[in-house]
Design a protein around this motif. Structure first.
Motif, mmCIF file in Angstrom:
data_model
loop_
_atom_site.group_PDB
_atom_site.id
_atom_site.type_symbol
_atom_site.label_atom_id
_atom_site.label_comp_id
_atom_site.label_asym_id
_atom_site.label_seq_id
_atom_site.Cartn_x
_atom_site.Cartn_y
_atom_site.Cartn_z
ATOM 1 N N PRO A 14 -46.496 -22.662 36.713
ATOM 2 C CA PRO A 14 -46.860 -22.124 38.027
ATOM 3 C C PRO A 14 -45.822 -22.440 39.096
ATOM 4 O O PRO A 14 -44.883 -23.215 38.858
ATOM 5 C CB PRO A 14 -48.190 -22.816 38.333
ATOM 6 N N ALA A 15 -46.012 -21.859 40.273
ATOM 7 C CA ALA A 15 -45.068 -22.027 41.388
ATOM 8 C C ALA A 15 -44.909 -23.502 41.756
ATOM 9 O O ALA A 15 -45.893 -24.232 41.874
ATOM 10 C CB ALA A 15 -45.566 -21.254 42.602
ATOM 11 N N GLY A 16 -43.670 -23.909 41.905
ATOM 12 C CA GLY A 16 -43.403 -25.266 42.385
ATOM 13 C C GLY A 16 -43.564 -26.357 41.339
ATOM 14 O O GLY A 16 -43.559 -27.535 41.677
ATOM 15 N N SER A 37 -35.408 -16.382 35.794
ATOM 16 C CA SER A 37 -35.983 -15.025 35.801
ATOM 17 C C SER A 37 -36.695 -14.737 37.120
ATOM 18 O O SER A 37 -36.731 -13.594 37.582
ATOM 19 C CB SER A 37 -36.921 -14.814 34.619
ATOM 20 N N GLY A 39 -35.641 -15.474 39.954
ATOM 21 C CA GLY A 39 -34.582 -14.997 40.845
ATOM 22 C C GLY A 39 -34.394 -13.487 40.696
ATOM 23 O O GLY A 39 -34.107 -12.789 41.684
ATOM 24 N N ARG A 42 -37.231 -11.835 42.458
ATOM 25 C CA ARG A 42 -36.995 -11.973 43.901
ATOM 26 C C ARG A 42 -35.907 -10.991 44.358
ATOM 27 O O ARG A 42 -35.989 -10.415 45.448
ATOM 28 C CB ARG A 42 -36.585 -13.415 44.225
ATOM 29 N N ALA A 103 -44.897 -11.556 44.110
ATOM 30 C CA ALA A 103 -45.937 -11.523 43.068
ATOM 31 C C ALA A 103 -46.499 -10.104 42.925
ATOM 32 O O ALA A 103 -46.851 -9.675 41.816
ATOM 33 C CB ALA A 103 -47.043 -12.523 43.380
ATOM 34 N N ALA A 106 -43.985 -8.176 40.972
ATOM 35 C CA ALA A 106 -43.995 -8.613 39.571
ATOM 36 C C ALA A 106 -45.208 -8.089 38.803
ATOM 37 O O ALA A 106 -45.258 -8.185 37.587
ATOM 38 C CB ALA A 106 -43.950 -10.139 39.508
ATOM 39 N N ARG A 160 -42.234 -28.458 47.407
ATOM 40 C CA ARG A 160 -41.693 -27.215 47.976
ATOM 41 C C ARG A 160 -41.214 -27.425 49.409
ATOM 42 O O ARG A 160 -40.141 -26.999 49.805
ATOM 43 C CB ARG A 160 -42.797 -26.152 48.003
ATOM 44 N N ARG A 183 -50.445 -17.361 45.172
ATOM 45 C CA ARG A 183 -49.449 -16.743 44.280
ATOM 46 C C ARG A 183 -49.802 -17.052 42.813
ATOM 47 O O ARG A 183 -49.692 -16.188 41.947
ATOM 48 C CB ARG A 183 -48.036 -17.235 44.633
ATOM 49 N N ASP A 187 -50.371 -14.319 39.913
ATOM 50 C CA ASP A 187 -49.570 -14.370 38.682
ATOM 51 C C ASP A 187 -50.446 -14.549 37.434
ATOM 52 O O ASP A 187 -50.090 -14.079 36.356
ATOM 53 C CB ASP A 187 -48.546 -15.512 38.753
ATOM 54 N N ARG A 190 -52.886 -11.038 36.867
ATOM 55 C CA ARG A 190 -52.362 -9.682 36.663
ATOM 56 C C ARG A 190 -52.486 -9.304 35.186
ATOM 57 O O ARG A 190 -52.537 -10.158 34.297
ATOM 58 C CB ARG A 190 -50.918 -9.586 37.146
HETATM 59 O O1 CDP Z 1 -39.840 -20.894 42.015
HETATM 60 P P1 CDP Z 1 -41.241 -20.335 42.061
HETATM 61 O O2 CDP Z 1 -42.094 -20.919 40.999
HETATM 62 O O3 CDP Z 1 -41.825 -20.320 43.412
HETATM 63 O O4 CDP Z 1 -41.159 -18.808 41.738
HETATM 64 P P2 CDP Z 1 -40.057 -18.014 40.940
HETATM 65 O O5 CDP Z 1 -39.826 -18.620 39.585
HETATM 66 O O6 CDP Z 1 -38.871 -17.806 41.812
HETATM 67 O O7 CDP Z 1 -40.814 -16.614 40.711
HETATM 68 C C1 CDP Z 1 -41.198 -15.802 41.796
HETATM 69 C C2 CDP Z 1 -42.271 -14.825 41.340
HETATM 70 O O8 CDP Z 1 -41.711 -13.911 40.379
HETATM 71 C C3 CDP Z 1 -43.496 -15.417 40.659
HETATM 72 O O9 CDP Z 1 -44.485 -15.810 41.575
HETATM 73 C C4 CDP Z 1 -43.959 -14.267 39.768
HETATM 74 O O10 CDP Z 1 -44.759 -13.375 40.511
HETATM 75 C C5 CDP Z 1 -42.677 -13.549 39.416
HETATM 76 N N1 CDP Z 1 -42.175 -13.875 38.077
HETATM 77 C C6 CDP Z 1 -42.743 -13.251 36.999
HETATM 78 O O11 CDP Z 1 -43.684 -12.484 37.158
HETATM 79 N N2 CDP Z 1 -42.266 -13.447 35.749
HETATM 80 C C7 CDP Z 1 -41.247 -14.305 35.562
HETATM 81 N N3 CDP Z 1 -40.787 -14.480 34.327
HETATM 82 C C8 CDP Z 1 -40.675 -14.982 36.635
HETATM 83 C C9 CDP Z 1 -41.168 -14.762 37.899
#
Ligand code: CDP
Length: 228
Positions: A14-16, A37, A39, A42, A103, A106, A160, A183, A187, A190
């Motif tokens: 998950p995030a963070g 990924s 990135g 984003r 999100a 995604a 964060r 978020r 995630d 979905r």
């Molecule tokens: O760093 P953080 O965990 O905040 O988020 P991130 O890895 O930069 O990913 C941003 C967003 O991209 C996530 O909240 C997902 O919605 C989406 N994501 C995804 O759906 N599938 C992935 N393999 C990577 C990111």
């Protein structure tokens, strides 16, 4: 080339939870490349915002529309460099407006299709540490080592905020926890590639680990996978 140099290692969570920073350092220590990924998701979000495409139209974008967005990935020795409209982006990818919309982007099938191809090309030769939400479950289901990182919600929020240079108050941690929890909900709920712990992943709870400890745990798992 020995087999260990071609391994694919995935870190989801998950995030963070510390995936990206951990993945980057694990890759550095192993001499692998790091694929962030999130990135890529984003970058696609940033491109849509910059093109001024209203949010209400995003779900109608076709594969052709997604493919036409000016997002490129080039590979350097240790990293994949992400470009939007011809310029290298990094800090912009983490802006509040990108974070608020990523999100949703995604969750769109055409967006995920566009990025799946890019991720497979990046992983072709192995020697890769990939982090995200569906690395071990969907993008690299045959990865050699899969890790699922978790941490307490408030701890993730605190990290964060500290990343952006502030010593957060309890009120700020509480506010950021809500943003992160929302978020996570998007995630996990979905339909396509939801955030899940891959069935054969190693679960690491980083709540009480420091950065070096969590990196070492992952590096040890990778080393054990080729010395077993
Ligand atoms: O760093 P953080 O965990 O905040 O988020 P991130 O890895 O930069 O990913 C941003 C967003 O991209 C996530 O909240 C997902 O919605 C989406 N994501 C995804 O759906 N599938 C992935 N393999 C990577 C990111």
């Amino acid at each position: 080339m020995n087999k260990s140099a071609q391994l694919v290692v995935t870190l989801d969570g998950p995030a963070g939870s510390g995936k990206s920073t951990t993945a980057k350092e694990v890759a550095r220590r192993l001499g692998f490349r790091h694929l962030d990924s999130g990135g890529l998701y984003r970058a696609l979000t940033l491109a849509l915002l910059e093109e001024g495409i209203p949010l209400t139209l995003w779900a109608d974008l076709t594969d052709e529309d997604m493919n036409g967005l000016p997002v490129r990935v080039s590979s350097e020795d240790a990293e994949f460099l992400i470009e939007v409209a011809g310029r290298r982006v990094q800090a912009e990818l983490r802006s509040p407006s990108v974070t608020a919309h990523v999100a949703f982007l995604a969750s769109l099938p055409a967006a995920r299709r566009r990025l799946l191809r890019l991720q497979h090309i990046a992983g072709e030769k192995g020697g890769l540490v990939a982090d995200g939400r569906d690395m071990g479950s969907v993008v690299f289901p045959d990865a050699d080592v899969k890790v699922y990182l978790v941490a307490d919600l408030h701890e993730r929020a605190r990290r964060r905020l500290e990343e952006s240079g502030i010593s957060p108050s309890n009120v700020e941690v509480e506010r950021e926890s809500k943003v992160i929890a929302e978020r996570d909900r998007q995630d996990s709920e979905r339909e396509l590639s939801p955030l899940r712990e891959p069935s054969n992943a190693h679960l690491i709870d980083t709540t009480r680990l420091n950065f070096n400890e969590q990196v070492e745990e992952v590096v040890a798992l990778v080393k054990a996978s080729y010395t077993d």
